[in-house]
Design a protein around this motif. Sequence first.
Motif, PDB file in Angstrom:
ATOM      1  N   THR A   1      24.719  33.913  26.331  1.00 21.31           N
ATOM      2  CA  THR A   1      23.360  33.013  26.462  1.00 21.31           C
ATOM      3  C   THR A   1      22.371  33.851  26.219  1.00 21.31           C
ATOM      4  OG1 THR A   1      24.368  31.153  27.985  1.00 21.31           O
ATOM      5  CG2 THR A   1      21.912  31.575  27.882  1.00 21.31           C
ATOM      6  N   GLN A   2      21.311  33.221  25.366  1.00 20.39           N
ATOM      7  CA  GLN A   2      20.061  34.089  24.958  1.00 20.39           C
ATOM      8  C   GLN A   2      18.913  33.518  25.437  1.00 20.39           C
ATOM      9  OE1 GLN A   2      20.965  33.537  20.519  1.00 20.39           O
ATOM     10  NE2 GLN A   2      22.802  34.494  20.701  1.00 20.39           N
ATOM     11  N   LEU A   3      18.195  33.789  26.452  1.00 22.24           N
ATOM     12  CA  LEU A   3      17.076  33.462  27.028  1.00 22.24           C
ATOM     13  C   LEU A   3      15.839  34.038  26.369  1.00 22.24           C
ATOM     14  CD1 LEU A   3      18.368  34.139  30.854  1.00 22.24           C
ATOM     15  CD2 LEU A   3      18.412  31.768  29.641  1.00 22.24           C
ATOM     16  N   VAL A   4      15.346  33.191  25.730  1.00 21.09           N
ATOM     17  CA  VAL A   4      14.113  33.539  24.746  1.00 21.09           C
ATOM     18  C   VAL A   4      12.938  33.172  25.870  1.00 21.09           C
ATOM     19  CG1 VAL A   4      12.726  32.955  22.880  1.00 21.09           C
ATOM     20  CG2 VAL A   4      15.189  32.634  22.749  1.00 21.09           C
ATOM     21  N   HIS A   5      11.915  34.403  25.637  1.00 23.79           N
ATOM     22  CA  HIS A   5      10.480  34.584  26.278  1.00 23.79           C
ATOM     23  C   HIS A   5      10.574  35.284  27.862  1.00 23.79           C
ATOM     24  CE1 HIS A   5       8.735  32.786  22.996  1.00 23.79           C
ATOM     25  NE2 HIS A   5       9.268  31.597  23.119  1.00 23.79           N
ATOM     26  N   MET A   6      10.996  34.510  28.618  1.00 22.53           N
ATOM     27  CA  MET A   6      11.259  35.016  30.066  1.00 22.53           C
ATOM     28  C   MET A   6       9.997  35.864  30.680  1.00 22.53           C
ATOM     29  SD  MET A   6      13.929  33.634  31.110  1.00 22.53           S
ATOM     30  CE  MET A   6      14.027  34.528  32.691  1.00 22.53           C
ATOM     31  N   THR A   7       8.849  35.101  30.372  1.00 25.46           N
ATOM     32  CA  THR A   7       7.583  35.759  30.799  1.00 25.46           C
ATOM     33  C   THR A   7       7.374  35.640  32.436  1.00 25.46           C
ATOM     34  OG1 THR A   7       6.053  33.689  30.569  1.00 25.46           O
ATOM     35  CG2 THR A   7       6.499  35.160  28.513  1.00 25.46           C
ATOM     36  N   GLN A   8       8.199  34.664  33.013  1.00 24.32           N
ATOM     37  CA  GLN A   8       7.816  34.599  34.497  1.00 24.32           C
ATOM     38  C   GLN A   8       9.136  34.883  35.041  1.00 24.32           C
ATOM     39  OE1 GLN A   8       4.766  33.284  35.048  1.00 24.32           O
ATOM     40  NE2 GLN A   8       4.399  33.337  32.868  1.00 24.32           N
ATOM     41  N   ILE A   9       9.387  36.278  35.846  1.00 23.72           N
ATOM     42  CA  ILE A   9      10.403  36.779  36.267  1.00 23.72           C
ATOM     43  C   ILE A   9      10.129  36.954  37.840  1.00 23.72           C
ATOM     44  CG2 ILE A   9      11.949  38.877  36.095  1.00 23.72           C
ATOM     45  CD1 ILE A   9      12.509  37.744  33.792  1.00 23.72           C
TER      46      ILE A   9
ATOM     47  N   ALA B   1       4.211  29.708  32.932  1.00 15.77           N
ATOM     48  CA  ALA B   1       4.078  29.612  34.551  1.00 15.77           C
ATOM     49  C   ALA B   1       4.288  28.049  34.723  1.00 15.77           C
ATOM     50  CB  ALA B   1       2.808  30.014  34.969  1.00 15.77           C
ATOM     51  N   GLN B   2       3.667  27.117  34.001  1.00  9.15           N
ATOM     52  CA  GLN B   2       3.603  25.982  33.901  1.00  9.15           C
ATOM     53  C   GLN B   2       5.229  25.103  34.033  1.00  9.15           C
ATOM     54  OE1 GLN B   2       0.978  23.449  31.753  1.00  9.15           O
ATOM     55  NE2 GLN B   2       1.778  21.547  32.520  1.00  9.15           N
ATOM     56  N   GLU B   3       5.875  26.008  33.022  1.00  4.58           N
ATOM     57  CA  GLU B   3       7.354  25.635  33.040  1.00  4.58           C
ATOM     58  C   GLU B   3       8.115  25.594  34.169  1.00  4.58           C
ATOM     59  OE1 GLU B   3       9.488  27.548  30.020  1.00  4.58           O
ATOM     60  OE2 GLU B   3      11.285  27.139  31.079  1.00  4.58           O
ATOM     61  N   VAL B   4       7.659  26.843  34.900  1.00  2.99           N
ATOM     62  CA  VAL B   4       8.292  27.196  36.188  1.00  2.99           C
ATOM     63  C   VAL B   4       7.924  26.111  37.326  1.00  2.99           C
ATOM     64  CG1 VAL B   4       8.653  28.878  37.836  1.00  2.99           C
ATOM     65  CG2 VAL B   4       8.791  29.501  35.544  1.00  2.99           C
ATOM     66  N   SER B   5       6.582  25.928  37.452  1.00  8.61           N
ATOM     67  CA  SER B   5       5.938  25.213  38.542  1.00  8.61           C
ATOM     68  C   SER B   5       6.373  23.544  38.239  1.00  8.61           C
ATOM     69  CB  SER B   5       4.337  25.308  38.744  1.00  8.61           C
ATOM     70  OG  SER B   5       3.852  24.779  37.399  1.00  8.61           O
ATOM     71  N   ASP B   6       6.395  23.138  37.093  1.00  2.00           N
ATOM     72  CA  ASP B   6       6.933  21.708  36.899  1.00  2.00           C
ATOM     73  C   ASP B   6       8.341  21.601  37.354  1.00  2.00           C
ATOM     74  OD1 ASP B   6       4.445  21.230  35.624  1.00  2.00           O
ATOM     75  OD2 ASP B   6       5.407  21.111  33.781  1.00  2.00           O
ATOM     76  N   SER B   7       9.306  22.503  36.920  1.00  2.91           N
ATOM     77  CA  SER B   7      10.599  22.452  37.460  1.00  2.91           C
ATOM     78  C   SER B   7      10.554  22.602  38.810  1.00  2.91           C
ATOM     79  CB  SER B   7      11.311  23.870  36.935  1.00  2.91           C
ATOM     80  OG  SER B   7      12.688  23.930  37.234  1.00  2.91           O
TER      81      SER B   7
ATOM     82  N   ILE C   1      18.148  29.457  23.988  1.00  8.10           N
ATOM     83  CA  ILE C   1      17.300  28.505  24.740  1.00  8.10           C
ATOM     84  C   ILE C   1      15.971  29.150  25.024  1.00  8.10           C
ATOM     85  CG2 ILE C   1      18.440  28.958  26.909  1.00  8.10           C
ATOM     86  CD1 ILE C   1      17.572  26.157  27.562  1.00  8.10           C
ATOM     87  N   HIS C   2      14.837  28.548  24.922  1.00  5.67           N
ATOM     88  CA  HIS C   2      13.558  28.951  25.485  1.00  5.67           C
ATOM     89  C   HIS C   2      13.544  28.798  26.774  1.00  5.67           C
ATOM     90  CE1 HIS C   2      11.734  27.040  21.341  1.00  5.67           C
ATOM     91  NE2 HIS C   2      11.687  28.564  21.290  1.00  5.67           N
ATOM     92  N   CYS C   3      13.295  29.729  27.538  1.00  2.45           N
ATOM     93  CA  CYS C   3      13.275  29.963  29.046  1.00  2.45           C
ATOM     94  C   CYS C   3      12.258  30.393  29.713  1.00  2.45           C
ATOM     95  CB  CYS C   3      14.796  30.333  29.411  1.00  2.45           C
ATOM     96  SG  CYS C   3      15.147  29.775  31.211  1.00  2.45           S
ATOM     97  N   HIS C   4      11.548  30.110  30.834  1.00  5.12           N
ATOM     98  CA  HIS C   4      10.623  30.679  31.567  1.00  5.12           C
ATOM     99  C   HIS C   4       9.457  31.045  30.525  1.00  5.12           C
ATOM    100  CE1 HIS C   4      12.784  31.270  35.485  1.00  5.12           C
ATOM    101  NE2 HIS C   4      13.303  30.166  34.948  1.00  5.12           N
ATOM    102  N   GLU C   5       8.919  30.292  29.614  1.00  2.00           N
ATOM    103  CA  GLU C   5       8.217  30.807  28.458  1.00  2.00           C
ATOM    104  C   GLU C   5       6.753  30.645  29.335  1.00  2.00           C
ATOM    105  OE1 GLU C   5       7.966  28.409  24.857  1.00  2.00           O
ATOM    106  OE2 GLU C   5       6.427  30.091  24.077  1.00  2.00           O
TER     107      GLU C   5
END
Lengths: 440, 440
Positions: free
Chosen positions: A253-261, A225-231, A219-223
């Motif tokens: 589970t494979q978390l793809v991207h995770m630029t926001q940590i 900052a907007q994804e995180v703020s929308d959530s 799954i694409h995840c935390h790609e």
Amino acid sequence: MQPTKIDLLINSRWIIPVVPEGAVFENCAVAIDRQRIVGIYPQAEARNKFAADSVVDLADHILMPGLVNAHGHAAMSLLRGYADDLPLKPWLEEHIWPVESRVLSEQFVADGTDLAIAEMIATGTTCFADMYFFADRIAERVHRSGMRSQVGFTVFDFPTAGGKDPDDYIHKGLQLRDSYKGNDLIKIACAPHAPYTVGDETMRRIATYANELDMAVHIHCHETAQEVSDSLKIYSCRPLQRLDDLGVLLPQTQLVHMTQIVEDDIRLIQDHNCHVVHCPESNLKLASGFCPVGQLMDAGINVALGTDGAASNNDLDLFGELKTAALLAKAVANNAATLDAHAALRMATINGARALGWQDEIGSLEAGKSADMIAVEISSPSQKPLYNPASQLVYGNAGSQVTHSWVAGKALLKERALVTLNEQNLIRRADQWRNQISPE
Amino acid sequence: MQPTKIDLLINSRWIIPVVPEGAVFENCAVAIDRQRIVGIYPQAEARNKFAADSVVDLADHILMPGLVNAHGHAAMSLLRGYADDLPLKPWLEEHIWPVESRVLSEQFVADGTDLAIAEMIATGTTCFADMYFFADRIAERVHRSGMRSQVGFTVFDFPTAGGKDPDDYIHKGLQLRDSYKGNDLIKIACAPHAPYTVGDETMRRIATYANELDMAVHIHCHETAQEVSDSLKIYSCRPLQRLDDLGVLLPQTQLVHMTQIVEDDIRLIQDHNCHVVHCPESNLKLASGFCPVGQLMDAGINVALGTDGAASNNDLDLFGELKTAALLAKAVANNAATLDAHAALRMATINGARALGWQDEIGSLEAGKSADMIAVEISSPSQKPLYNPASQLVYGNAGSQVTHSWVAGKALLKERALVTLNEQNLIRRADQWRNQISPE
């Protein structure tokens, strides 16, 4: 003593087996029989010990495990350079999704996947994780090519060319999974597109199936900052927390991207032994952010490497991705010792294998493992002098110097020539798609 | 009408002239006579208009200006991969400087410069700015190779293999400058190593000579945060402010690295029309920091591109550097539209030419300019489909697809083969240095 009959003996100037960590063997040979590695021996010993049906001599080469590209959308190679220099949201919503809705078909997926596989083989990848539409066609093309792949069937909450609704996506995906049971080279995974495109109910169902069937979740995840703020606005929590609440965070589970940590994210990933797939070139190109690779690895999290699709990269050369990852990790960690050359090679091999649940099969050259291997030639002025083979692989341009590739002992690339794919045919089909997608 | 006699006509599938901005010509030809570009014409028109001594047909290629590598230490190619994964200070003080003090010689510089030139030609660079020891040997090797170069004579406040003291460095440098007067392809610049290795008195003298002789100044500046904080302790000001106080900030000053930037720095650079040379891969690898390229360009500052030496990169492929620069600029600016493909190509061509004071000679394919050009082949599956030639050059792996190179109309690379250098000889010498520097 009678020499033992084996299928293949490869003599190589250097061998980097990845396990044991940091090892570089000189003038050794790898013995292969019935698709598997028998062992690594000094060349003289191997000559006495084995009678091989076939011998390959690599006088100026480094032999190593094939690379594992842990995230991509192979068929998007047909959209390479179609819409560049745009942020993720307009790139997806105004360019990629509209063109996909116009041209996406089983034939598009078949041709694009073939093109991507050719590029990946030529640049040293022997195994890739994919998520896209028409997963059955992806799997079919992988099978024909002889490559190894985790094929993810993508799930959305809305209809696309690939399905009507979550039921339809999941139903087809599980059927596909059944039909590839027992195939050693192809695994089918469930690929919910992203937290923002898949609702709670569908996520819960995916968690149930993944648990019951021991099926990987990709799954694409935390790609961004907007994804995180929308959530945070919609669900009052970060996407990773929501995935945890819905049961989707599993050891497979494979978390793809995770630029926001943040610290809480790291704890969740640690607690559930999830894997992170780092895609630095795509993250940079779409200005998505910086994945703190050094921090994740210090926390004991398994970090694998992916190119993402060629529409946001724009190549599938995992050696190039590896150079970017190794350079970037240092600047992001503010420590030039972060992700050293051997650690970087592990990221692109054994860590990828671990993320895909294939750590007992591939990712290192060890006795008993499948013979998934590549050779990189070190003979051009730009690769000289050679003090440190691992450095040369990571910080040089190794992708353009790959000469041989084997998957389960079968050659896919010989002296830079593709064995299972017809290059001219691929180019002709790519040119046809180009003319159809963007007529001049 | 009689066709005009010219030396060379190059027909190319695509031409990116860099000026005018964003232009891509299809099925055109470049006419070259007496080392200079006559003009660009549709192929049919060119066939009628000219009678060329020599015609080159590039059916699947992009023709463009040769790349300008605006910062490097060519001879350090002999230390490629010698000491990796270390921060700048221990890397320099515990590894690079000790090995240099052990092996540095005129022969080392000659052999290393040749090796670097070969790699640069093969990957599309036609002009490079260098700073290292024994500048006379660097210039001699450049001259033999047929390349174009700004050769900087390095100045320190302390003795090295290259000189006894500032007087000695400057005296030899100015002599060298005299001996290359009138050479169209080689300029001699003054290269004070860095603010932290050159004292006030020497800086003032350099400023005087640079002003009087209209000589370029090439200097490492604001490479690391430590450099800035040390300067604040010792001089109570930032290095750039000190250079300004000492008169070193001139329209011909090239500031290399600039990873540490505040508003005052930008104002100083603007006020003096200095140039910034961005070296992203070296800055990442040594964890030095991020140069805010988008911010500098928005402020109207000319930003050129350099690989730095192969000991901190580890290759001299400026196309690879360009990909890194274009990707990184977006993430640093948090804007995926920053440094788009055409802007990136300008950075590696006309901006470099401008930084070196050669903007009237090179950096674009315009009538009257010197015929410094390269061709990149677009025929492999990894370059297909082709929607956007500029994107393919920047975001693909163009460095490995360079087939032809000309400097002042003279071929340096033909069908991927070096014309002025013997590849086998280079490799033999590199291997010898390897054995001497790090015996097995």
